[in-house]
Design a protein around this motif. Structure first.
Motif, PDB file in Angstrom:
ATOM      1  N   SER A   1       0.847  -1.185   0.000  1.00 52.74           N
ATOM      2  CA  SER A   1       0.000   0.000   0.000  1.00 52.74           C
ATOM      3  C   SER A   1       0.889   1.244   0.000  1.00 52.74           C
ATOM      4  O   SER A   1       1.976   1.247   0.563  1.00 52.74           O
ATOM      5  N   VAL A   2       0.431   2.273  -0.646  1.00 44.58           N
ATOM      6  CA  VAL A   2       1.204   3.497  -0.755  1.00 44.58           C
ATOM      7  C   VAL A   2       1.120   4.239   0.577  1.00 44.58           C
ATOM      8  O   VAL A   2       0.037   4.475   1.102  1.00 44.58           O
ATOM      9  N   ARG A   3       2.256   4.588   1.117  1.00 49.80           N
ATOM     10  CA  ARG A   3       2.308   5.332   2.370  1.00 49.80           C
ATOM     11  C   ARG A   3       2.774   6.744   2.077  1.00 49.80           C
ATOM     12  O   ARG A   3       3.615   6.960   1.222  1.00 49.80           O
ATOM     13  N   HIS A   4       2.231   7.669   2.813  1.00 53.71           N
ATOM     14  CA  HIS A   4       2.594   9.065   2.652  1.00 53.71           C
ATOM     15  C   HIS A   4       3.341   9.523   3.900  1.00 53.71           C
ATOM     16  O   HIS A   4       2.729   9.744   4.948  1.00 53.71           O
ATOM     17  N   PRO A   5       4.673   9.656   3.822  1.00 53.40           N
ATOM     18  CA  PRO A   5       5.450   9.991   5.011  1.00 53.40           C
ATOM     19  C   PRO A   5       5.378  11.463   5.417  1.00 53.40           C
ATOM     20  O   PRO A   5       5.830  11.818   6.497  1.00 53.40           O
ATOM     21  N   LEU A   6       4.809  12.327   4.598  1.00 56.47           N
ATOM     22  CA  LEU A   6       4.827  13.753   4.905  1.00 56.47           C
ATOM     23  C   LEU A   6       4.163  14.100   6.243  1.00 56.47           C
ATOM     24  O   LEU A   6       4.727  14.876   7.010  1.00 56.47           O
ATOM     25  N   PRO A   7       2.998  13.557   6.575  1.00 57.13           N
ATOM     26  CA  PRO A   7       2.418  13.906   7.883  1.00 57.13           C
ATOM     27  C   PRO A   7       3.318  13.534   9.065  1.00 57.13           C
ATOM     28  O   PRO A   7       3.459  14.305  10.009  1.00 57.13           O
TER      29      PRO A   7
ATOM     30  N   LYS B   1       6.586  13.241   8.916  1.00 58.60           N
ATOM     31  CA  LYS B   1       7.740  14.139   8.849  1.00 58.60           C
ATOM     32  C   LYS B   1       7.401  15.498   9.463  1.00 58.60           C
ATOM     33  O   LYS B   1       8.205  16.078  10.190  1.00 58.60           O
TER      34      LYS B   1
END
Length: 156
Positions: free
Chosen positions: A100-106, A108
């Motif tokens: 699954s695609v994870r979004h690390p920005l939050p 970070k």
């Protein structure tokens, strides 16, 4: 004075003195860690960004406790296969389940906020150390020692 009151007074003094001594290191690690969250201390292979030398050294001190920068090896360029290897089949990569695609920005952003909070809290702690004690000379000496000792240890 009761034993619990004496212990509490001793614990507060230890907290004050240890906190002032390590405050410069906490400030350094909070600052450099906050910058590292976004990778500002290292160059990216896919970008023209080159970090300033002071930031790269600070990041190296944060991560490896040394200012010696590692030498990055260049990635070998792909060459055309030779005629003898052209007929051999290349090994197939096994099918991996799609992750699954994870979004690390939050995360970070949260980590950068924690670094900022630690930095500000440490500065407030130093302010309170001077404001609420009469031992300004001792506090200043511990702060200077907490700054000088790691610098000397880094130079050894």
């Amino acid at each position: 004075m009761s034993a619990s009151h004496t212990f509490l007074k001793l614990a507060r003094q230890l907290h004050l003195y240890i906190g002032v001594f390590i405050a410069p290191a906490v400030l350094f690690f909070a600052f450099t860690g906050g910058l590292q969250v976004f990778g500002l201390h290292e160059a990216s292979r896919s970008s023209d960004y080159k970090p300033p030398a002071w930031l790269a050294i600070a990041g190296q001190l944060h991560k490896k406790q040394t200012d010696v920068m590692p030498v990055r090896k260049l990635r070998p360029t792909e060459t055309a296969p030779s005629s003898s290897l052209a007929n051999t089949p290349s090994p197939m990569k096994p099918d991996l389940p799609s992750a699954s695609v994870r979004h690390p920005l939050p995360l970070k952003i949260f980590s950068a906020f924690v670094s900022f909070g630690l930095f500000v809290s440490t500065l407030l702690g130093l302010y309170m150390a001077y404001r609420y004690t009469r031992k300004h000379l001792l506090i200043s000496a511990l702060l200077i020692l907490g700054t000088v000792v790691p610098v000397v240890l880094a130079l050894i």
